[in-house]
Design an enzyme around this catalytic site. Structure first.
Site, mmCIF file in Angstrom:
data_model
loop_
_atom_site.group_PDB
_atom_site.id
_atom_site.type_symbol
_atom_site.label_atom_id
_atom_site.label_comp_id
_atom_site.label_asym_id
_atom_site.label_seq_id
_atom_site.Cartn_x
_atom_site.Cartn_y
_atom_site.Cartn_z
ATOM 1 N N ASP A 47 0.685 -1.444 -0.187
ATOM 2 C CA ASP A 47 0.159 -0.174 -0.546
ATOM 3 C C ASP A 47 1.250 0.989 -0.161
ATOM 4 O O ASP A 47 0.699 2.180 -1.017
ATOM 5 C CB ASP A 47 -1.222 0.249 1.032
ATOM 6 C CG ASP A 47 -1.972 -0.644 0.906
ATOM 7 O OD1 ASP A 47 -1.877 -1.641 0.432
ATOM 8 O OD2 ASP A 47 -2.795 -1.088 1.750
ATOM 9 N N ALA A 48 2.042 0.911 0.688
ATOM 10 C CA ALA A 48 3.194 2.699 0.920
ATOM 11 C C ALA A 48 3.387 2.626 -0.913
ATOM 12 O O ALA A 48 3.448 3.760 -0.865
ATOM 13 C CB ALA A 48 4.165 2.266 1.737
ATOM 14 N N ASP A 51 1.220 4.474 -2.491
ATOM 15 C CA ASP A 51 0.706 5.736 -2.058
ATOM 16 C C ASP A 51 1.585 6.543 -2.872
ATOM 17 O O ASP A 51 1.633 7.698 -3.282
ATOM 18 C CB ASP A 51 0.588 6.012 -0.844
ATOM 19 C CG ASP A 51 -0.543 5.502 -0.157
ATOM 20 O OD1 ASP A 51 -2.023 5.076 -0.975
ATOM 21 O OD2 ASP A 51 -0.939 5.597 1.278
ATOM 22 N N SER A 96 -13.874 8.363 -1.359
ATOM 23 C CA SER A 96 -13.143 8.050 -0.377
ATOM 24 C C SER A 96 -12.611 9.067 0.199
ATOM 25 O O SER A 96 -13.306 10.228 0.913
ATOM 26 C CB SER A 96 -12.027 7.384 -1.694
ATOM 27 O OG SER A 96 -10.749 7.325 -1.164
ATOM 28 N N GLU A 132 -12.304 7.602 14.464
ATOM 29 C CA GLU A 132 -13.407 5.749 14.238
ATOM 30 C C GLU A 132 -11.814 4.671 13.798
ATOM 31 O O GLU A 132 -10.828 5.355 13.339
ATOM 32 C CB GLU A 132 -14.349 6.023 13.605
ATOM 33 C CG GLU A 132 -15.326 6.167 13.816
ATOM 34 C CD GLU A 132 -16.016 7.295 12.723
ATOM 35 O OE1 GLU A 132 -16.306 6.088 11.530
ATOM 36 O OE2 GLU A 132 -17.166 7.235 12.745
ATOM 37 N N LYS A 134 -9.989 3.281 11.069
ATOM 38 C CA LYS A 134 -10.361 2.848 10.056
ATOM 39 C C LYS A 134 -10.085 1.131 9.919
ATOM 40 O O LYS A 134 -8.767 1.031 9.282
ATOM 41 C CB LYS A 134 -9.257 3.901 8.699
ATOM 42 C CG LYS A 134 -9.276 3.217 8.040
ATOM 43 C CD LYS A 134 -8.166 4.436 6.734
ATOM 44 C CE LYS A 134 -8.623 4.275 5.518
ATOM 45 N NZ LYS A 134 -9.098 3.109 4.985
ATOM 46 N N ASP A 136 -9.901 -2.081 8.092
ATOM 47 C CA ASP A 136 -9.265 -2.135 6.343
ATOM 48 C C ASP A 136 -9.810 -3.742 6.064
ATOM 49 O O ASP A 136 -9.242 -4.659 6.012
ATOM 50 C CB ASP A 136 -7.762 -2.721 6.472
ATOM 51 C CG ASP A 136 -7.200 -2.278 5.329
ATOM 52 O OD1 ASP A 136 -7.716 -1.633 4.402
ATOM 53 O OD2 ASP A 136 -5.203 -3.224 5.114
ATOM 54 N N TYR A 253 -21.397 2.545 10.076
ATOM 55 C CA TYR A 253 -21.049 3.261 10.646
ATOM 56 C C TYR A 253 -21.111 4.728 10.106
ATOM 57 O O TYR A 253 -20.642 5.690 10.248
ATOM 58 C CB TYR A 253 -18.807 3.553 10.137
ATOM 59 C CG TYR A 253 -18.332 3.418 8.940
ATOM 60 C CD1 TYR A 253 -18.550 4.417 7.459
ATOM 61 C CD2 TYR A 253 -17.732 2.632 8.716
ATOM 62 C CE1 TYR A 253 -18.439 4.595 6.493
ATOM 63 C CE2 TYR A 253 -16.771 2.600 7.471
ATOM 64 C CZ TYR A 253 -17.125 2.996 6.321
ATOM 65 O OH TYR A 253 -16.530 2.880 4.702
ATOM 66 N N LYS A 343 -3.141 7.951 8.032
ATOM 67 C CA LYS A 343 -2.584 6.824 8.387
ATOM 68 C C LYS A 343 -1.457 6.372 8.947
ATOM 69 O O LYS A 343 -0.915 7.188 9.307
ATOM 70 C CB LYS A 343 -2.160 6.728 7.089
ATOM 71 C CG LYS A 343 -3.596 6.053 5.779
ATOM 72 C CD LYS A 343 -3.656 4.966 5.972
ATOM 73 C CE LYS A 343 -4.756 4.936 4.430
ATOM 74 N NZ LYS A 343 -4.139 4.389 3.578
ATOM 75 N N CYS A 437 12.497 -32.949 -1.637
ATOM 76 C CA CYS A 437 12.667 -33.255 -0.897
ATOM 77 C C CYS A 437 12.834 -32.694 0.665
ATOM 78 O O CYS A 437 13.598 -34.079 0.838
ATOM 79 C CB CYS A 437 10.690 -34.725 -0.045
ATOM 80 S SG CYS A 437 9.698 -34.180 1.562
ATOM 81 N N CYS A 440 12.023 -35.734 3.389
ATOM 82 C CA CYS A 440 12.037 -37.467 2.860
ATOM 83 C C CYS A 440 13.174 -37.485 1.752
ATOM 84 O O CYS A 440 13.538 -38.680 1.494
ATOM 85 C CB CYS A 440 11.167 -37.954 2.495
ATOM 86 S SG CYS A 440 9.472 -37.565 1.879
ATOM 87 N N CYS A 455 5.209 -33.178 -1.910
ATOM 88 C CA CYS A 455 5.869 -34.416 -2.079
ATOM 89 C C CYS A 455 4.770 -35.616 -1.875
ATOM 90 O O CYS A 455 4.260 -35.990 -1.370
ATOM 91 C CB CYS A 455 6.058 -34.558 -0.543
ATOM 92 S SG CYS A 455 7.104 -36.206 0.274
ATOM 93 N N CYS A 461 7.314 -40.014 4.592
ATOM 94 C CA CYS A 461 7.771 -38.580 4.536
ATOM 95 C C CYS A 461 7.254 -38.939 6.030
ATOM 96 O O CYS A 461 6.283 -38.630 6.418
ATOM 97 C CB CYS A 461 7.042 -37.341 3.826
ATOM 98 S SG CYS A 461 7.478 -36.309 3.789
HETATM 99 S S1 IVH Z 1 -15.647 6.753 6.547
HETATM 100 C C1 IVH Z 1 -17.103 10.079 3.003
HETATM 101 N N1 IVH Z 1 -15.035 5.413 8.008
HETATM 102 O O1 IVH Z 1 -11.493 3.598 4.286
HETATM 103 C C2 IVH Z 1 -16.336 8.765 4.198
HETATM 104 N N2 IVH Z 1 -14.433 4.285 6.364
HETATM 105 O O2 IVH Z 1 -9.970 5.405 2.363
HETATM 106 C C3 IVH Z 1 -16.434 7.872 4.221
HETATM 107 N N3 IVH Z 1 -12.956 3.074 5.512
HETATM 108 O O3 IVH Z 1 -13.823 3.793 1.563
HETATM 109 C C4 IVH Z 1 -15.836 6.430 4.363
HETATM 110 N N4 IVH Z 1 -13.070 2.385 8.181
HETATM 111 O O4 IVH Z 1 -13.484 1.536 2.531
HETATM 112 C C5 IVH Z 1 -15.427 5.429 6.590
HETATM 113 N N5 IVH Z 1 -14.840 4.256 10.118
HETATM 114 C C6 IVH Z 1 -14.611 4.723 8.679
HETATM 115 C C7 IVH Z 1 -13.418 3.346 7.866
HETATM 116 C C8 IVH Z 1 -13.829 4.215 6.372
HETATM 117 C C9 IVH Z 1 -12.765 2.609 6.593
HETATM 118 C C10 IVH Z 1 -12.510 3.125 4.333
HETATM 119 C C11 IVH Z 1 -13.578 3.154 3.687
HETATM 120 C C12 IVH Z 1 -13.658 4.077 2.525
HETATM 121 C C13 IVH Z 1 -11.611 4.369 3.255
HETATM 122 C C14 IVH Z 1 -11.552 5.120 2.834
#
Ligand code: IVH
Length: 714
Positions: A47-48, A51, A96, A132, A134, A136, A253, A343, A437, A440, A455, A461
C-alpha cells in the site's frame, strides 16, 4: 557565448514531452495496480509503494494542468465494478478519503477547516471530531426497507457497485431484520425508518483469516495476502454458500434515513449510537475528541492497542461531529472535506535473509520460508517470513544473503516484499528451487493447476505423517485432547507411533518411555512430571473412538474433504464400507460434490494403505458408521410430511441443498426435481427461475428459506 533561442525552446519542449510521457506511464502503472488490488484481490506492491506512485502522479498533474484528463486514476474512486455481478447505482456516491500521513498533515487539515468554515482560533480549538478506527476491509452500502434488509452493494467505482446481497446475508452479525422498536438511551422509543441506507466496512477477522490461509496451504492452494483481500475475495463469490464458510464480519459507520417522521441525526456520534440501537455492529473505540490535539492523542493511543485487536486497522478516520458542517464544507470529486484518514506509517523493515527453508504440510505441500536476522516489526520480533511459493521466489529473484524488505502482510504473517538490490553482494548466487523433499528427499511434483510443489511420498515422509496424525486428533476431527503438534512430533520422532492407527495402540507403558524435550535447551531427556497426563491422554483416546461418523471422515484427511464435505458424505453413505465402495458417479450424483472431490474420495479408498488403516481402526474399536443413537434420533423426528413432495429451487443462503433434502427426508417427505401438480411445496432461494414461475402458475405453496426452516421446525 552563443545563445540559441531555438535551442532553448527545443529543450523545454523536450522536457514537457518527458513530463507527459511520465504522467501517462504513471497513469498506466497506477491503473494496473488498482486493477490488481480492487478487481483481482492480488496486489503486487505494498500500500505504501502504491501511495508513493499515486502521490507522484497527483503532484505532476497539479504542476501540469495542461495534461489534465478526466480518465486519470486520480479522478476515480476504487475500480470499475466487475461485470460478473448485477450492478447497483448508489443513491449517493461512495467517496474515498483524503489521507493524513503525519500529525502535521492533521494540522494542515485543521487549518483548511478553519478557512472553509471561517472560524477563529478559539472556535477552531473547540471543534468536535469523531475518531473511528479505519478498518481495513471493503466498503459496502446496505438498504433496509421497513426494517428488512433488501439490498447491498460494494463500492465499485463509487457511482455503481456490485450486487452482493446474497453474500451479505451470510454474515451472521449483520441484522437481516431491524428490531421494530427499541428503547433509546433517554428511555424514549425509536421507530425503524421507512427506508434506511447504512454504510460500513466488511472485514475478515484476523483469526478467520489465519484459519482460512492454513486450510488453503494444506490444500496446496494460493493463500490470500491479507485479510482485506480475503474479505473481498470471499464477498465476491458467485456462490453464497462459499461466502458463508468464510466467516466475514462487518462494522457500520453511517446512516441515511428516508422517513416522513424521522430525520438524520444532527451529529455523527449520535449517528453511530443510532446504528447501535438499531442492532448494527459498530466499532467500540469510536470517541469524540475536542480540538485537533485530542485527535492526535487518540491516534497515538490506538497505535499502542491496534495490534491486539482481531481486525486489521491501518489508521484512524476523523470526521467532524456536527453534520451541518459537512454540507458547509462539501466534497471534491474524490473525497469529502469534513473527514480525513490518518494513516499509520507502513510496517516494513529491512533485514538479512539468512536462509530459505521449507515447511511440509499434511498433504505434502512444500512451502518456502525465509529465515531472517531477527528484526522488530509491528510490535513483535520477526525471525521467519513467508515466501509463498516457487513463482514468488523467481519473481523477486531473492537470494540467501540478500538484504530484504519485510512487511507484516495484514500485520499478521510477515512476508518478504522485495530485495534491496543496491545492497546485494557481488558474489551472491541465484536461488535454485529444490527438486526433492527437504524431509524425505523424494522428488517433488507440481500438477498443472497448482501453485505448490508437493512431496508425493504421503506415507513415507515423516513430516507428512506427523501433520496427518495431528490433523486426525484435531478439534474438528477426532477431537483428542492433549494430542497436539508437540506430543505427535515426539511420538513419531521416538518411534512410538508410525501412523494414525498407532495412536490407539498407545498404553501407559509406552507413554512413560517418552522423553520430553527440555523447554529451554531443546534437548531430549527430561521426563514429564507425574502420570496424570498419561491418564488424560488415554481417556481422551478412548472417548474419541465414538466420535460422530462425519468427524471420522474428516479426520481421515481425504483431499478436498473438509468438515462440511464430510457431513454430506456421512449422511449419504452412512458407513465407511458404503463410502469405500462408492464410485465417482455415486459421489457426483450428490448435490454439491464435483469431479475433483469424487476422484479424490475414490482414489483415497482404492489405496492399499487406506484399506489397511480402515481395517486397523475398526479392529481397534473406532466407530465407523452413523451410530445407532443418531439413527434413533432421526427416527424420533416426527414424520410430519409423509408423502409430501418438495421441490428446491434457486440458491439457499444458510443451508446447502443436501442439508435441506435431508430435513425433508427425515420428516417423511420427498425431494423432487421438477414441479408438477403433484408438488406440495416449492422452496425458492435466490435467483429461482422457471420452477418458481411454474409453481406460481399452478398455485403451489411457495416458501422462502425462513418459512421452510420454520416448517421443518429448525
Ligand atoms: S468514512 C465519505 N469511516 O476507508 C466517508 N471509512 O480510505 C467515507 N473505511 O472508502 C468513508 N473505516 O472503505 C469511513 N470508520 C470508517 C472507515 C472507513 C474504513 C474505509 C472505507 C473508505 C476508505 C477511505
Amino acid at each position: 557565448m552563443n545563445f540559441n533561442l531555438d535551442g532553448v525552446f527545443l529543450v523545454s519542449k523536450q522536457l514537457n514531452l518527458d513530463v507527459r510521457e511520465t504522467i501517462e506511464s504513471l497513469r498506466k502503472e497506477v491503473e494496473h495496480h488498482r486493477f490488481q488490488y480492487y478487481v483481482l484481490d492480488k496486489p503486487e506492491i505494498s500500500d505504501a509503494d502504491f501511495d508513493v506512485l499515486f502521490h507522484k502522479l497527483e503532484k505532476l498533474e497539479k504542476e501540469h494542468p495542461e495534461y489534465f484528463s478526466a480518465d486519470s486514476p486520480t479522478q476515480k474512486v476504487g475500480a470499475a465494478p466487475s461485470t460478473e455481478f448485477r450492478q447497483i447505482k448508489h443513491r449517493v456516491p461512495l467517496l474515498s478519503l483524503a489521507n493524513a500521513m503525519s500529525e502535521e498533515d492533521l494540522d494542515k487539515w485543521e487549518e483548511r477547516l478553519g478557512r472553509g468554515l471561517e472560524l477563529d482560533e478559539e472556535q477552531l480549538k473547540q471543534l468536535k471530531y469523531v475518531c473511528e478506527l479505519k478498518i481495513d476491509g471493503l466498503s459496502i452500502a446496505l438498504t433496509y426497507k421497513n426494517g428488512k434488509f433488501v439490498e447491498g452493494a460494494t463500492r465499485g467505482n463509487g457511482e455503481v457497485g456490485e450486487d452482493v446481497t446474497h453474500n451479505l446475508k451470510t454474515i451472521s452479525v449483520l441484522p437481516k431484520e431491524l428490531k421494530a422498536q427499541v428503547k433509546t438511551y433517554s428511555g424514549g422509543l425509536l421507530k425503524v425508518p421507512d427506508m434506511l441506507e447504512v454504510r460500513g466496512e466488511v472485514y475478515m477477522p484476523i483469526s478467520s483469516f489465519t484459519e482460512l490461509n492454513q486450510a488453503l496451504t494444506d490444500e496446496g492452494d494460493a493463500t490470500f495476502a491479507n485479510p482485506r483481500n480475503a474479505a473481498s475475495g470471499s464477498l465476491r463469490q458467485k456462490d453464497p454458500r462459499k461466502t458463508a464458510k468464510r466467516k466475514l464480519a462487518i462494522f457500520l459507520y453511517s446512516a441515511f434515513i428516508t422517513d416522513a417522521e424521522m430525520s438524520d441525526p444532527p451529529n455523527h456520534f449520535s449517528e453511530l449510537e443510532l446504528l447501535k440501537l438499531l442492532g448494527f455492529p459498530t466499532e467500540k473505540h469510536s470517541r469524540v475528541a475536542v480540538g485537533i490535539n485530542e485527535v492526535k492523542e487518540f491516534c497515538r493511543e490506538i497505535d499502542t492497542k491496534r495490534h491486539g485487536l482481531d481486525y486489521q486497522t491501518d489508521g484512524v478516520v476523523v470526521k467532524l461531529d456536527q453534520r451541518s458542517l459537512w454540507n458547509a464544507l462539501g466534497a471534491t470529486s474524490h473525497s469529502p472535506r469534513w473527514a480525513i484518514a490518518f494513516k499509520y506509517p507502513p510496517e516494513e523493515a529491512e533485514t538479512l535473509l539468512e536462509d530459505i527453508q521449507f515447511d511440509v504440510g499434511r498433504t505434502g505441500a512444500v512451502t518456502p520460508v525465509a529465515i531472517l536476522s531477527p528484526v522488530k516489526l509491528a510490535g513483535t520480533t520477526v525471525k521467519r517470513a513467508s515466501l509463498h511459493n516457487a513463482d514468488q521466489i523467481a519473481r523477486l529473484d531473492v537470494r540467501v544473503g540478500d538484504t530484504v524488505l519485510v512487511r507484516k502482510a495484514g500485520e499478521i504473517i510477515p512476508e518478504v516484499l522485495s530485495v534491496k538490490l543496491d545492497k546485494r553482494k557481488a558474489d551472491s548466487i541465484p536461488f535454485v528451487y529444490p527438486t526433492t523433499c527437504p524431509v524425505c528427499h523424494h522428488s517433488l511434483e507440481r500438477s498443472g493447476d497448482e501453485v505448490a510443489f508437493r512431496c508425493p511420498n504421503t506415507y513415507g515422509c515423516p513430516t507428512q505423517t506427523k501433520r496427518r496424525i495431528e490433523h486426525f486428533a484435531s478439534r474438528d476431527a477426532m477431537d483428542i485432547e492433549g494430542v497436539g503438534e508437540k506430543l505427535v512430533d515426539l511420538l513419531v520422532d521416538q518411534n512410538l507411533i508410525k501412523d494414525v492407527a498407532d495412536l490407539y495402540r498407545l498404553d501407559a507403558e509406552k507413554l512413560k518411555q517418552l522423553k520430553w524435550k527440555d523447554k529451554k535447551s531443546g534437548e531430549a531427556g527430561k521426563e514429564k512430571q507425574g502420570t496424570k497426563w498419561i491418564e488424560n491422554v488415554l481417556t481422551a483416546l478412548e472417548d474419541s473412538k465414538t466420535r460422530p461418523f462425519p468427524n471420522l471422515i474428516h479426520a481421515l484427511g481425504i483431499r478436498h474433504i473438509g468438515s462440511s464435505g464430510a457431513e454430506v458424505l456421512a449422511d449419504h453413505f452412512m458407513s465407511i464400507d458404503a463410502l469405500a465402495h462408492a464410485t465417482q458417479d455415486d459421489i457426483l450424483a450428490i448435490d454439491g460434490m464435483g469431479p475433483a472431490i469424487a476422484q479424490s474420495v475414490v482414489e483415497f479408498f482404492q489405496s492399499d494403505l487406506t484399506k489397511k488403516l480402515v481395517s486397523d481402526l475398526r479392529e481397534l474399536g473406532v466407530q465407523m458408521q452413523v451410530s445407532e443413537s443418531e439413527i434413533n434420533a432421526r427416527a424420533a423426528i416426527e414424520k410430519t410430511f409423509t408423502g409430501k413432495v418438495f421441490v428446491l429451487t434457486g440458491t439457499l443462503e444458510t443451508l446447502d441443498r443436501a442439508q435441506a433434502e435431508k430435513m425433508i427426508k427425515d420428516r417423511g417427505g420427498k425431494a423432487s426435481s421438477s414441479v408438477s401438480k403433484k408438488t406440495d411445496f416449492v422452496v425458492a432461494g435466490a435467483s429461482a427461475g422457471s420452477k418458481l414461475a411454474k409453481a406460481q402458475e399452478l398455485g403451489i405453496t411457495v416458501l422462502d428459506e425462513a418459512q421452510f426452516k420454520e416448517l421443518m421446525g429448525v
